[in-house]
Motif scaffolding. Structure first.
Motif, mmCIF file in Angstrom:
data_model
loop_
_atom_site.group_PDB
_atom_site.id
_atom_site.type_symbol
_atom_site.label_atom_id
_atom_site.label_comp_id
_atom_site.label_asym_id
_atom_site.label_seq_id
_atom_site.Cartn_x
_atom_site.Cartn_y
_atom_site.Cartn_z
ATOM 1 N N LEU A 1 0.828 -1.204 0.000
ATOM 2 C CA LEU A 1 0.000 0.000 0.000
ATOM 3 C C LEU A 1 0.866 1.258 0.000
ATOM 4 O O LEU A 1 0.659 2.175 -0.807
ATOM 5 N N VAL A 2 1.844 1.318 0.897
ATOM 6 C CA VAL A 2 2.720 2.493 0.954
ATOM 7 C C VAL A 2 3.506 2.639 -0.349
ATOM 8 O O VAL A 2 3.662 3.743 -0.882
ATOM 9 N N ASP A 3 3.992 1.523 -0.889
ATOM 10 C CA ASP A 3 4.720 1.558 -2.154
ATOM 11 C C ASP A 3 3.815 2.060 -3.277
ATOM 12 O O ASP A 3 4.230 2.867 -4.126
ATOM 13 N N GLY A 4 2.566 1.604 -3.287
ATOM 14 C CA GLY A 4 1.675 1.916 -4.393
ATOM 15 C C GLY A 4 1.143 3.333 -4.418
ATOM 16 O O GLY A 4 0.828 3.854 -5.491
ATOM 17 N N VAL A 5 1.032 3.981 -3.260
ATOM 18 C CA VAL A 5 0.375 5.294 -3.222
ATOM 19 C C VAL A 5 1.354 6.451 -3.019
ATOM 20 O O VAL A 5 0.927 7.605 -2.969
ATOM 21 N N THR A 6 2.641 6.173 -2.918
ATOM 22 C CA THR A 6 3.622 7.243 -2.731
ATOM 23 C C THR A 6 4.506 7.379 -3.964
ATOM 24 O O THR A 6 4.807 6.393 -4.641
ATOM 25 N N ALA A 7 4.919 8.589 -4.250
ATOM 26 C CA ALA A 7 5.814 8.861 -5.370
ATOM 27 C C ALA A 7 7.263 8.774 -4.889
ATOM 28 O O ALA A 7 7.560 8.940 -3.700
ATOM 29 N N GLU A 8 8.165 8.524 -5.822
ATOM 30 C CA GLU A 8 9.574 8.401 -5.455
ATOM 31 C C GLU A 8 10.158 9.756 -5.052
ATOM 32 O O GLU A 8 9.831 10.795 -5.627
ATOM 33 N N GLU A 9 10.990 9.692 -4.042
ATOM 34 C CA GLU A 9 11.758 10.845 -3.543
ATOM 35 C C GLU A 9 10.869 12.022 -3.157
ATOM 36 O O GLU A 9 11.186 13.179 -3.424
ATOM 37 N N GLU A 10 9.739 11.704 -2.527
ATOM 38 C CA GLU A 10 8.900 12.737 -1.914
ATOM 39 C C GLU A 10 8.836 12.437 -0.419
ATOM 40 O O GLU A 10 8.026 11.618 0.017
ATOM 41 N N PRO A 11 9.695 13.077 0.370
ATOM 42 C CA PRO A 11 9.773 12.753 1.801
ATOM 43 C C PRO A 11 8.460 13.033 2.510
ATOM 44 O O PRO A 11 7.768 14.012 2.226
ATOM 45 N N SER A 12 8.118 12.131 3.435
ATOM 46 C CA SER A 12 6.957 12.328 4.303
ATOM 47 C C SER A 12 7.257 11.643 5.626
ATOM 48 O O SER A 12 7.146 10.418 5.726
ATOM 49 N N GLU A 13 7.635 12.440 6.603
ATOM 50 C CA GLU A 13 7.897 11.874 7.924
ATOM 51 C C GLU A 13 6.632 11.249 8.499
ATOM 52 O O GLU A 13 6.691 10.232 9.196
#
Length: 248
Positions: A98-110
């Motif tokens: 889920l985290v892999d699928g909904v996040t873009a590469e190299e966009e930090p989110s603490e």
């Protein structure tokens, strides 16, 4: 600088060549990144433990012309209890996908990093199904797709009665009047909506305090599935595995 450090959770690892691994990491500092760990598959490799899926590790990475490479890595947390039970492993696979699928590469989110790490820490002793639902709704909120659960999303009027219509296309719950004018909504109990609001607020470690019946679990799953598929345009492959586990 050619070398830099990140603290990350390993979302996925794929064997390449004979001894190398392609890693998908979600890091605190750089968000999602893909790196290569040369020699990680060798039996005597010092990297082996730190590059396993769901591991929380410290990485020293070396910049390259293509993929950056793992120069050194240190295992911080391994969560062995997730590998001892098939259901826990299935939920961990789903969280990582889920985290892999909904996040873009190299966009930090603490916030995403801490949410994922907290879920993995809690999963060993938590109700896995509720934990997944909590991560889904919290992740939607972080990404800007939080459903409106407090009042009618279209007219902002109050929600009355014991039954509520949830409409993914509208972005939340509808009052009776708006529900009649907009087809495609999902009828669910008001208590399910209240439970969604609770999952948004509570820490994952507190979820074992909740007693949730089969009907509410089914409605939670369907509401969030519809909302995620509509707004994120994605269905996770591992959901099929989790569905099979429910019938074991």
């Amino acid at each position: 600088m050619k070398l830099y450090k990140v603290r990350a959770v390993v979302l996925k690892s794929v064997n390449v060549q004979e001894a190398d691994q392609l890693l998908t990491l979600f890091s605190r500092e750089k968000g999602k990144i893909r790196v290569i760990a040369y020699g990680a598959c060798k039996p005597n490799s010092r990297k082996r433990g730190a590059v396993q899926p769901f591991s929380h590790s410290q990485f020293l990475l070396r910049r390259g012309n293509g993929l950056d490479a793992v120069s050194q890595c240190e295992l911080l947390e391994m969560f062995p209890e997730l590998r001892c039970r098939l259901d826990k492993l299935g939920y961990a696979v789903y969280l990582a996908e889920l985290v892999d699928g909904v996040t873009a590469e190299e966009e930090p989110s603490e916030a995403v990093f801490e949410l994922l790490l907290g879920a993995l820490r809690a999963l060993g002793g938590a109700d896995g199904e509720l934990l997944v639902r909590a991560l889904e709704i919290k992740l939607l909120a972080i990404l800007g797709y939080r459903p409106c659960l407090e009042s009618c999303v279209l007219c902002q009027g109050p929600i009355k009665g014991n039954e509520v219509v949830f409409h993914a296309g509208a972005g939340g719950v509808l009052c009776a009047t708006c529900a009649e004018r907009n087809e495609g909504g999902l009828l669910c109990r008001r208590g399910t909506v209240e439970l969604l609001r609770l999952l948004l607020r509570w820490d994952p470690g507190k979820l074992n305090q909740l007693q949730v019946g089969k009907i509410a679990r089914r409605e939670l799953k369907e509401v969030l599935r519809r909302h995620m598929e509509y707004h994120l345009d994605r269905r996770m492959k591992s959901t099929r595995f989790l569905e099979l586990l429910e019938h074991v």
